[in-house]
Design an enzyme around this catalytic site. Structure first.
Site, PDB file in Angstrom:
ATOM      1  N   GLU A 267      41.246 -15.029  20.947  1.00  0.00           N
ATOM      2  CA  GLU A 267      41.565 -13.635  20.686  1.00  0.00           C
ATOM      3  C   GLU A 267      41.386 -13.312  19.209  1.00  0.00           C
ATOM      4  O   GLU A 267      41.663 -14.150  18.348  1.00  0.00           O
ATOM      5  CB  GLU A 267      43.004 -13.347  21.116  1.00  0.00           C
ATOM      6  CG  GLU A 267      43.198 -13.629  22.592  1.00  0.00           C
ATOM      7  CD  GLU A 267      44.582 -13.281  23.112  1.00  0.00           C
ATOM      8  OE1 GLU A 267      44.672 -12.897  24.282  1.00  0.00           O
ATOM      9  OE2 GLU A 267      45.566 -13.392  22.361  1.00  0.00           O
TER      10      GLU A 267
ATOM     11  N   CYS B 218      41.845 -10.203  12.139  1.00  0.00           N
ATOM     12  CA  CYS B 218      42.655 -11.419  12.227  1.00  0.00           C
ATOM     13  C   CYS B 218      41.894 -12.422  13.107  1.00  0.00           C
ATOM     14  O   CYS B 218      41.647 -12.169  14.283  1.00  0.00           O
ATOM     15  CB  CYS B 218      44.003 -11.037  12.830  1.00  0.00           C
ATOM     16  SG  CYS B 218      45.109 -12.421  13.020  1.00  0.00           S
TER      17      CYS B 218
ATOM     18  N   CYS C  56      46.987 -24.736  19.808  1.00  0.00           N
ATOM     19  CA  CYS C  56      47.461 -25.199  18.503  1.00  0.00           C
ATOM     20  C   CYS C  56      48.296 -26.452  18.721  1.00  0.00           C
ATOM     21  O   CYS C  56      48.960 -26.595  19.740  1.00  0.00           O
ATOM     22  CB  CYS C  56      48.308 -24.104  17.851  1.00  0.00           C
ATOM     23  SG  CYS C  56      48.859 -24.517  16.178  1.00  0.00           S
TER      24      CYS C  56
ATOM     25  N   CYS D 153      55.219 -24.503  16.478  1.00  0.00           N
ATOM     26  CA  CYS D 153      56.340 -23.772  15.863  1.00  0.00           C
ATOM     27  C   CYS D 153      57.138 -23.163  17.024  1.00  0.00           C
ATOM     28  O   CYS D 153      56.553 -22.577  17.936  1.00  0.00           O
ATOM     29  CB  CYS D 153      55.817 -22.694  14.912  1.00  0.00           C
ATOM     30  SG  CYS D 153      54.870 -23.398  13.538  1.00  0.00           S
TER      31      CYS D 153
ATOM     32  N   CYS E 185      56.528 -19.503  18.498  1.00  0.00           N
ATOM     33  CA  CYS E 185      55.164 -18.952  18.526  1.00  0.00           C
ATOM     34  C   CYS E 185      54.495 -19.159  19.876  1.00  0.00           C
ATOM     35  O   CYS E 185      54.649 -20.212  20.497  1.00  0.00           O
ATOM     36  CB  CYS E 185      54.335 -19.623  17.426  1.00  0.00           C
ATOM     37  SG  CYS E 185      52.613 -19.076  17.359  1.00  0.00           S
TER      38      CYS E 185
ATOM     39  N   GLY F  59      45.721 -20.832  16.298  1.00  0.00           N
ATOM     40  CA  GLY F  59      45.385 -22.119  15.694  1.00  0.00           C
ATOM     41  C   GLY F  59      45.805 -22.247  14.249  1.00  0.00           C
ATOM     42  O   GLY F  59      46.292 -21.297  13.631  1.00  0.00           O
ATOM     43  N   GLU F  60      45.640 -23.465  13.738  1.00  0.00           N
ATOM     44  CA  GLU F  60      45.996 -23.766  12.350  1.00  0.00           C
ATOM     45  C   GLU F  60      44.681 -23.968  11.589  1.00  0.00           C
ATOM     46  O   GLU F  60      44.003 -24.996  11.779  1.00  0.00           O
ATOM     47  CB  GLU F  60      46.885 -25.018  12.328  1.00  0.00           C
ATOM     48  CG  GLU F  60      47.066 -25.680  10.988  1.00  0.00           C
ATOM     49  CD  GLU F  60      47.561 -24.752   9.871  1.00  0.00           C
ATOM     50  OE1 GLU F  60      48.495 -23.957  10.095  1.00  0.00           O
ATOM     51  OE2 GLU F  60      46.990 -24.814   8.774  1.00  0.00           O
TER      52      GLU F  60
ATOM     53  N   SER G 180      46.111 -18.689   6.265  1.00  0.00           N
ATOM     54  CA  SER G 180      47.544 -18.877   6.486  1.00  0.00           C
ATOM     55  C   SER G 180      47.761 -20.257   7.093  1.00  0.00           C
ATOM     56  O   SER G 180      47.031 -20.673   7.986  1.00  0.00           O
ATOM     57  CB  SER G 180      48.048 -17.794   7.441  1.00  0.00           C
ATOM     58  OG  SER G 180      49.417 -17.960   7.706  1.00  0.00           O
TER      59      SER G 180
ATOM     60  N   SER H 198      53.384 -20.218   5.905  1.00  0.00           N
ATOM     61  CA  SER H 198      54.377 -19.847   6.917  1.00  0.00           C
ATOM     62  C   SER H 198      55.610 -20.702   6.669  1.00  0.00           C
ATOM     63  O   SER H 198      55.701 -21.833   7.128  1.00  0.00           O
ATOM     64  CB  SER H 198      53.806 -20.108   8.317  1.00  0.00           C
ATOM     65  OG  SER H 198      52.718 -19.245   8.549  1.00  0.00           O
ATOM     66  N   LEU H 199      56.542 -20.157   5.927  1.00  0.00           N
ATOM     67  CA  LEU H 199      57.696 -20.943   5.478  1.00  0.00           C
ATOM     68  C   LEU H 199      58.797 -20.962   6.543  1.00  0.00           C
ATOM     69  O   LEU H 199      59.192 -22.003   7.038  1.00  0.00           O
ATOM     70  CB  LEU H 199      58.216 -20.354   4.157  1.00  0.00           C
ATOM     71  CG  LEU H 199      59.344 -21.121   3.485  1.00  0.00           C
ATOM     72  CD1 LEU H 199      58.867 -22.466   2.970  1.00  0.00           C
ATOM     73  CD2 LEU H 199      59.964 -20.301   2.356  1.00  0.00           C
ATOM     74  N   HIS H 200      59.296 -19.814   6.855  1.00  0.00           N
ATOM     75  CA  HIS H 200      60.243 -19.572   7.960  1.00  0.00           C
ATOM     76  C   HIS H 200      61.615 -20.231   7.823  1.00  0.00           C
ATOM     77  O   HIS H 200      62.606 -19.714   8.330  1.00  0.00           O
ATOM     78  CB  HIS H 200      59.632 -19.920   9.318  1.00  0.00           C
ATOM     79  CG  HIS H 200      58.302 -19.268   9.565  1.00  0.00           C
ATOM     80  ND1 HIS H 200      58.011 -17.980   9.165  1.00  0.00           N
ATOM     81  CD2 HIS H 200      57.164 -19.732  10.155  1.00  0.00           C
ATOM     82  CE1 HIS H 200      56.763 -17.683   9.508  1.00  0.00           C
ATOM     83  NE2 HIS H 200      56.227 -18.727  10.102  1.00  0.00           N
TER      84      HIS H 200
ATOM     85  N   CYS I 259      51.829 -10.634  15.530  1.00  0.00           N
ATOM     86  CA  CYS I 259      51.915 -11.993  14.993  1.00  0.00           C
ATOM     87  C   CYS I 259      52.525 -12.933  16.006  1.00  0.00           C
ATOM     88  O   CYS I 259      53.584 -12.656  16.566  1.00  0.00           O
ATOM     89  CB  CYS I 259      52.827 -12.021  13.775  1.00  0.00           C
ATOM     90  SG  CYS I 259      52.241 -11.011  12.470  1.00  0.00           S
TER      91      CYS I 259
END
Ligand code: SAH
Length: 348
Positions: free
Chosen positions: A96, A109, A116, A120, A123, A163-164, A195, A218-220, A337
């Site tokens: 996507e 994006c 992935c 997380c 997600c 994905g990363e 990111s 992406s700290l979170h 997101c």
């Protein structure tokens, strides 16, 4: 005649590789630049459109190389103007891509993997697990399709889809090279953002590209305990390791880091976490982007009420942090997101 299956994606070759290919085909090397222009500036989707190439070369290219690595499966349009494109890859996997208009900006994006590995906990993209990496052509193809086949003009490019990106570094680096090079798409590095959920070796490799690409972390979780719970990769790399990699990246690229912080009600949005987050931002001279959680079916997390989001933002501001709240767009089409799952969870 070569069959469809043995054809390669032309977009998997950078300019140097395409030049070698021309030599191998007994063609003058300057043809590579000409082909790049057709592919990345004019955006052709069929070799017959490359009218200044000799017919014999077009035929050779047509036998060997595919231009579009996927087809459009569906497109959803949100009430807020966000559009989500679902592409069917040649192996019947789906990815996507989201187009987000906002004022003068039109941000695309981009996805870099099917699924992935990093899981997380909040997600959607990790729910199907990891399926495979995208090739460079499948990454740049998202831009070419939206820009040329659908004729949307684009201003910014963020690797924030499925994905990363840093876990697929070779493809990412080649895609960025083609995006950024003057012979390719000619997109300024400052308009590109990568990111990451904190893959330290990847951050170091990105630094070695020596480009002014923006980096978002992406700290979170603003302390090790909370971060490990929300972002499992935090168990492999401590907060200290990830922050110092970001610090080095900021110094060498000259770009300001962005800390992404998803707001999960009752989990990471107290004043204590705000104070810890402000301290980290101060140390990295980073800006903070708060992302009120986008609900994912089947996951137990909630977006805080508007007042709670504002309170968290204000605690950060009082401590001198630069902070914005991301107005996550496309919620009604699951394009916000963390909602991209490649058809796994798509609406209807
Ligand atoms: N793997 C990269 C790229 C994904 S970017 C990374 O982790 O940075 C997508 C951003 O949205 C990340 O910051 C991610 O943590 C965040 N996100 C994931 N799920 C979300 C959700 N349901 N609501 C809001 N943000 C989410």
């Amino acid at each position: 005649m070569m069959s469809q299956e043995t054809k390669r994606f032309i977009g998997d070759l950078n300019l140097a590789e395409l030049s070698q290919e021309m030599e191998a085909l007994g063609e003058p090397v300057y043809r590579a630049r000409q082909i790049f222009k057709w592919l990345y500036q004019k955006g052709i989707s069929d070799w017959s459109e490359a009218t200044d190439l000799p017919l014999s070369l077009r035929e050779k290219l047509n036998r060997r190389f595919i231009i579009r690595p996927f087809e459009l499966e569906t497109c959803y349009e949100s009430r807020d103007g966000t559009r989500k494109f679902v592409f069917r890859l040649r192996d019947d996997n789906f990815i996507e891509t989201v187009l987000i208009p906002s004022g003068e900006r039109r941000t695309l994006c981009l996805s870099t993997q099917v699924g992935c590995k990093f899981g997380c906990v909040f997600c959607a993209s990790g729910l199907p697990g990891f399926i495979r990496n995208l090739s460079p052509a499948e990454i740049t193809g998202q831009i070419l399709f939206v820009r040329h086949d659908l004729e949307f003009s684009l201003t910014n490019f963020v690797f924030m889809g499925m994905g990363e990106p840093l876990d697929n570094f070779p493809s990412l680096a080649k895609a960025i090279e083609i995006m950024n090079s003057p012979e390719g798409m000619g997109i300024a590095a400052r308009r590109i953002t990568v990111s990451t959920c904190g893959l330290v070796p990847g951050i170091k490799k990105l630094k070695e590209l020596r480009l002014q690409i923006n980096l978002s972390l992406s700290l979170h979780g603003p302390n090790n305990e909370l971060r490990r719970r929300l972002v499992p990769l935090g168990r492999r790399y401590s907060l200290e390791e990830v922050l110092s990699a970001c610090e080095e990246y900021a110094e060498s690229s000259g770009r300001m880091i962005t800390l992404e912080y998803v707001l999960l009600d009752g989990i990471n949005n107290s004043s204590k976490e705000a104070a810890q987050l402000a301290k980290i931002a101060h140390r990295l001279k980073a800006k903070i982007n708060l992302i009120p959680y986008s609900p994912v079916p089947g996951l137990p997390y909630q977006r805080p009420a508007r007042e709670a989001v504002e309170a968290f933002r204000d605690w950060l501001k009082e401590r001198g942090a630069k902070v914005t709240v991301r107005q996550s767009k496309g919620l009604d089409i699951r394009a916000a997101c963390g909602q991209l799952a490649g058809h796994f969870l798509s609406p209807k």
